[in-house]
Write a protein that holds these residues in place. Structure first.
Motif, mmCIF file in Angstrom:
data_model
loop_
_atom_site.group_PDB
_atom_site.id
_atom_site.type_symbol
_atom_site.label_atom_id
_atom_site.label_comp_id
_atom_site.label_asym_id
_atom_site.label_seq_id
_atom_site.Cartn_x
_atom_site.Cartn_y
_atom_site.Cartn_z
ATOM 1 N N TYR A 1 -11.165 21.542 7.145
ATOM 2 C CA TYR A 1 -11.917 20.758 6.166
ATOM 3 C C TYR A 1 -12.890 19.849 6.905
ATOM 4 C CZ TYR A 1 -13.162 17.120 2.836
ATOM 5 O OH TYR A 1 -13.861 16.239 2.067
ATOM 6 N N VAL A 2 -14.179 19.959 6.574
ATOM 7 C CA VAL A 2 -15.211 19.125 7.190
ATOM 8 C C VAL A 2 -15.412 17.891 6.326
ATOM 9 C CG1 VAL A 2 -17.608 19.005 7.933
ATOM 10 C CG2 VAL A 2 -16.334 21.149 8.175
ATOM 11 N N ASP A 3 -15.076 16.742 6.879
ATOM 12 C CA ASP A 3 -15.214 15.466 6.185
ATOM 13 C C ASP A 3 -16.520 14.811 6.640
ATOM 14 O OD1 ASP A 3 -14.985 13.064 4.918
ATOM 15 O OD2 ASP A 3 -13.283 12.337 6.084
ATOM 16 N N THR A 4 -17.560 14.948 5.841
ATOM 17 C CA THR A 4 -18.867 14.420 6.231
ATOM 18 C C THR A 4 -18.883 12.895 6.229
ATOM 19 O OG1 THR A 4 -19.611 14.642 3.929
ATOM 20 C CG2 THR A 4 -20.086 16.472 5.413
ATOM 21 N N ALA A 5 -18.020 12.264 5.437
ATOM 22 C CA ALA A 5 -18.011 10.803 5.361
ATOM 23 C C ALA A 5 -17.565 10.168 6.681
ATOM 24 C CB ALA A 5 -17.105 10.333 4.227
ATOM 25 N N SER A 6 -16.573 10.761 7.329
ATOM 26 C CA SER A 6 -16.071 10.217 8.596
ATOM 27 C C SER A 6 -16.581 10.984 9.803
ATOM 28 C CB SER A 6 -14.536 10.238 8.602
ATOM 29 O OG SER A 6 -14.038 11.562 8.586
ATOM 30 N N GLY A 7 -17.321 12.087 9.556
ATOM 31 C CA GLY A 7 -17.818 12.886 10.664
ATOM 32 C C GLY A 7 -16.727 13.605 11.422
ATOM 33 N N SER A 8 -15.699 14.054 10.702
ATOM 34 C CA SER A 8 -14.521 14.653 11.341
ATOM 35 C C SER A 8 -14.242 16.046 10.796
ATOM 36 C CB SER A 8 -13.285 13.770 11.112
ATOM 37 O OG SER A 8 -13.476 12.476 11.633
ATOM 38 N N LEU A 9 -13.566 16.855 11.597
ATOM 39 C CA LEU A 9 -13.052 18.150 11.186
ATOM 40 C C LEU A 9 -11.533 18.060 11.147
ATOM 41 C CD1 LEU A 9 -13.415 21.202 10.583
ATOM 42 C CD2 LEU A 9 -13.247 21.587 13.053
ATOM 43 N N TYR A 10 -10.957 18.303 9.961
ATOM 44 C CA TYR A 10 -9.501 18.289 9.798
ATOM 45 C C TYR A 10 -8.971 19.708 9.893
ATOM 46 C CZ TYR A 10 -9.539 13.382 8.480
ATOM 47 O OH TYR A 10 -9.673 12.019 8.509
ATOM 48 N N VAL A 11 -7.835 19.866 10.567
ATOM 49 C CA VAL A 11 -7.276 21.179 10.858
ATOM 50 C C VAL A 11 -5.801 21.175 10.477
ATOM 51 C CG1 VAL A 11 -6.892 22.928 12.636
ATOM 52 C CG2 VAL A 11 -8.907 21.431 12.767
ATOM 53 N N GLY A 12 -5.359 22.227 9.760
ATOM 54 C CA GLY A 12 -3.962 22.336 9.360
ATOM 55 C C GLY A 12 -3.403 23.715 9.619
ATOM 56 N N GLY A 13 -2.072 23.798 9.716
ATOM 57 C CA GLY A 13 -1.415 25.083 9.946
ATOM 58 C C GLY A 13 0.047 24.893 10.280
ATOM 59 N N PRO A 14 0.706 25.944 10.755
ATOM 60 C CA PRO A 14 2.128 25.856 11.110
ATOM 61 C C PRO A 14 2.374 25.402 12.552
ATOM 62 C CG PRO A 14 1.409 28.120 11.264
ATOM 63 C CD PRO A 14 0.218 27.336 10.787
ATOM 64 N N PHE A 15 1.329 25.037 13.263
ATOM 65 C CA PHE A 15 1.468 24.685 14.676
ATOM 66 C C PHE A 15 2.241 23.371 14.858
ATOM 67 C CE2 PHE A 15 -2.792 23.721 13.031
ATOM 68 C CZ PHE A 15 -2.815 22.336 13.098
ATOM 69 N N ARG A 16 2.863 23.256 16.003
ATOM 70 C CA ARG A 16 3.587 22.022 16.356
ATOM 71 C C ARG A 16 2.797 21.198 17.375
ATOM 72 N NH1 ARG A 16 9.098 20.231 17.153
ATOM 73 N NH2 ARG A 16 8.837 17.964 17.288
ATOM 74 N N TYR A 17 2.087 21.898 18.250
ATOM 75 C CA TYR A 17 1.433 21.209 19.367
ATOM 76 C C TYR A 17 -0.052 21.552 19.444
ATOM 77 C CZ TYR A 17 6.244 20.569 20.939
ATOM 78 O OH TYR A 17 7.569 20.250 21.012
ATOM 79 N N PHE A 18 -0.825 20.579 19.892
ATOM 80 C CA PHE A 18 -2.217 20.784 20.248
ATOM 81 C C PHE A 18 -2.470 20.051 21.562
ATOM 82 C CE2 PHE A 18 -6.790 19.962 20.207
ATOM 83 C CZ PHE A 18 -7.279 21.214 19.881
ATOM 84 N N ASN A 19 -2.925 20.801 22.567
ATOM 85 C CA ASN A 19 -3.130 20.248 23.920
ATOM 86 C C ASN A 19 -1.878 19.570 24.463
ATOM 87 O OD1 ASN A 19 -5.712 21.193 23.916
ATOM 88 N ND2 ASN A 19 -6.697 19.209 23.646
ATOM 89 N N GLY A 20 -0.712 20.158 24.130
ATOM 90 C CA GLY A 20 0.549 19.663 24.670
ATOM 91 C C GLY A 20 1.119 18.460 23.956
ATOM 92 N N ILE A 21 0.438 17.941 22.949
ATOM 93 C CA ILE A 21 0.899 16.772 22.210
ATOM 94 C C ILE A 21 1.417 17.206 20.850
ATOM 95 C CG2 ILE A 21 0.241 14.522 21.268
ATOM 96 C CD1 ILE A 21 0.164 14.669 24.305
ATOM 97 N N SER A 22 2.518 16.629 20.402
ATOM 98 C CA SER A 22 3.097 16.949 19.109
ATOM 99 C C SER A 22 2.226 16.372 17.987
ATOM 100 C CB SER A 22 4.516 16.382 19.017
ATOM 101 O OG SER A 22 5.049 16.597 17.727
ATOM 102 N N VAL A 23 1.633 17.277 17.173
ATOM 103 C CA VAL A 23 0.821 16.847 16.030
ATOM 104 C C VAL A 23 1.458 17.260 14.703
ATOM 105 C CG1 VAL A 23 -1.352 16.797 17.308
ATOM 106 C CG2 VAL A 23 -0.620 18.934 16.221
ATOM 107 N N ASN A 24 2.451 18.136 14.755
ATOM 108 C CA ASN A 24 3.263 18.508 13.588
ATOM 109 C C ASN A 24 2.445 18.977 12.391
ATOM 110 O OD1 ASN A 24 5.559 17.970 15.034
ATOM 111 N ND2 ASN A 24 5.871 15.935 14.168
ATOM 112 N N GLY A 25 1.582 19.957 12.648
ATOM 113 C CA GLY A 25 0.952 20.677 11.560
ATOM 114 C C GLY A 25 -0.443 20.264 11.164
ATOM 115 N N LEU A 26 -0.935 19.127 11.643
ATOM 116 C CA LEU A 26 -2.289 18.742 11.261
ATOM 117 C C LEU A 26 -2.832 17.675 12.202
ATOM 118 C CD1 LEU A 26 -2.217 16.476 8.074
ATOM 119 C CD2 LEU A 26 -0.152 17.162 9.271
ATOM 120 N N PHE A 27 -4.166 17.739 12.370
ATOM 121 C CA PHE A 27 -4.862 16.749 13.190
ATOM 122 C C PHE A 27 -6.314 16.730 12.768
ATOM 123 C CE2 PHE A 27 -5.087 20.762 15.544
ATOM 124 C CZ PHE A 27 -6.427 20.854 15.881
ATOM 125 N N SER A 28 -7.075 15.766 13.272
ATOM 126 C CA SER A 28 -8.506 15.731 13.034
ATOM 127 C C SER A 28 -9.238 15.655 14.365
ATOM 128 C CB SER A 28 -8.910 14.551 12.147
ATOM 129 O OG SER A 28 -8.793 13.329 12.846
#
Length: 464
Positions: free
Chosen positions: A37-64
């Motif tokens: 999801y592209v949030d134009t108000a904050s200039g961020s890209l939100y990402v969701g899924g079944p993943f537990r980790y992103f770049n070795g850090i626990s994000v538990n399914g979602l991050f921006s």
């Protein structure tokens, strides 16, 4: 100041990037990406899924992501397994908060949400105790209302809400979607087209006269109506996304042309009838999962190998209203399920683990230049043109019962008047010569009809 996210700021590098011919891996993620999801108000890209980790850090399914940094949304989902979580299916911004769907019953360390939650920038919240369970597949914001589509068990003042619900920030409302013989409608997507709400998914729409149509309907604010004949087919049907592009409503999904639909995996609706989209997707067993409009082009992703009249395109292609083109010529080992443009860059997510034989897992960014795109010959998909010399048409009275008078601006008009119902079926045709014709409509059922004036096999005027 970036105030919407709390937690740890992570550099996007993390692990060495993997490259394919036209694609670059985004970070190091351990499970597929299911939504963006592209949030134009904050200039961020939100990402969701079944993943537990992103770049070795626990994000538990979602991050921006914002520029070169990544942010957690609190502690994310609860009850994740060692390597995976419940897949987040949809994210959207509504009234300065972010909503996520298909979560565990709790999120953020024990907040009871029952499948749908909102994040205020610091804490997670439920959407009242009226939500008993919610497997929401999609969100849509229109006129300060949040629409939620999915397999819903939400209680309103009038009972359980099915298929699609609306939320105004404080309370839930029903759109009174009809339930066919006790079935549970599974909503997936929605879009507004010509001031009406179109609702797609996998469901049966019961008719007052008996029987049903499938997978797509429209709502005028009061009642639900058919959209042509709905989606035809058995197992191979269902609508996964709806997008308005160049004045028409595009639908994509599982449906097949050989089952009686106008298009294969993608077709377009002009308000009167369904039409093909330049040959659509070649393979009847392919799927088309997601669509997005960017720079005048309609991009599509899914599981397919060719488009149009046989143009090789693996998992991603674009349509400009006249021709299909591949997006590079890369080959993916698995399905692409979602697509987004963030800061004018193209991102894809899904189950892919290799591109062109190189390891690129689950989340990738386009770095090509489209020099290798292959395109079909131009095949016009514009609505039927009106002749510049076409007569204008007026109906009187309108609404009408018994008889209606059709007045054409030209006194020498010779052609055919055609009355078409909401299914797209012609219910009456009358040859005309001259500027005025009176039609007897007393025997037609009450409803909304389109009157078309046809001359030389070209539709030259439409009035409702």
């Amino acid at each position: 100041m970036f105030r919407y996210i709390i937690g740890i700021s992570l550099l996007l590098g993390g692990a060495p990037f993997s490259y394919a011919q036209d694609w670059q891996q985004v970070g190091n993620i351990n499970q597929p990406v299911d939504c963006q999801y592209v949030d134009t108000a904050s200039g961020s890209l939100y990402v969701g899924g079944p993943f537990r980790y992103f770049n070795g850090i626990s994000v538990n399914g979602l991050f921006s992501m914002r520029n070169d940094s990544v942010f957690r949304l609190g502690s994310g989902q609860d009850f994740c397994a060692t390597y995976n979580c419940t897949p987040i299916k949809s994210i959207i911004r509504y009234k300065d908060e972010h909503y996520v769907s298909w979560t565990n019953p709790t999120i953020g360390g024990g907040v009871q949400v029952n499948g749908i939650a909102r994040w205020d920038g610091a804490n997670w919240h439920s959407l009242t105790d009226r939500v008993k369970s919610c497997t929401a597949n999609g969100f849509l914001v229109q006129d300060s209302i949040l629409y939620v589509m999915g397999g819903l068990n939400i209680q309103s003042d009038t009972g359980r809400i099915h298929g699609i619900a609306k939320w105004d920030g404080e309370k839930w409302g029903a759109l009174n979607f009809p339930v066919y013989e006790g079935s549970t409608p599974l909503g997936g997507c929605a879009a507004f087209y010509k001031n009406e709400l179109y609702f797609g998914g996998g469901y049966q729409f019961g008719l007052p006269t008996g029987g049903f149509v499938l997978d797509i309907t429209r709502f005028d604010g009061t009642k639900w109506y058919l959209v042509g004949d709905g989606i035809q087919g058995g197992v191979w049907r269902g609508v996964l996304d709806l997008v308005v592009y160049k004045g028409e409503l595009y639908a994509c999904g599982y449906f097949r042309q050989d089952a009686g639909n106008a298009g294969n995996k993608i077709m377009r609706w002009d308000g009167i009838k369904w039409k093909d989209v330049g040959g659509g997707i070649c393979d009847p067993f392919a799927t088309l999962d997601d669509m997005v409009v960017q720079d005048g082009k309609l991009y599509v992703v899914g599981l397919f190998d060719c488009v149009g009249d046989g143009i090789p395109a693996h998992g991603i292609a674009w349509w400009d209203g006249e021709r299909w083109c591949s997006c590079g010529n890369s080959v993916f080992d698995n399905k692409i399920t979602n697509i987004a443009f963030y800061n004018n860059d193209l991102y894809i997510g899904g189950g892919l683990t290799e591109i062109d034989g190189q390891p690129v897992k689950y989340f990738a960014k386009w770095i090509g230049d489209h020099a290798t795109d292959t395109c079909s010959a131009a095949i016009s998909a514009a609505p039927e043109p009106f002749s510049t010399s076409s007569p204008t048409m007026r109906l009187s009275p309108n609404p009408a019962s018994g008889q209606v008078t059709v007045t054409l601006s030209s006194t020498s008009s010779t052609g055919l008047l055609r009355i078409v119902n909401l299914l797209g079926a012609t219910v009456r045709e009358v040859q005309v010569s001259g500027s005025q014709t009176r039609l007897n409509i007393a025997d037609l059922p009450v409803g909304v009809y389109a009157v078309q004036y046809v001359s030389e096999d070209v539709v030259r005027g439409v009035e409702r």
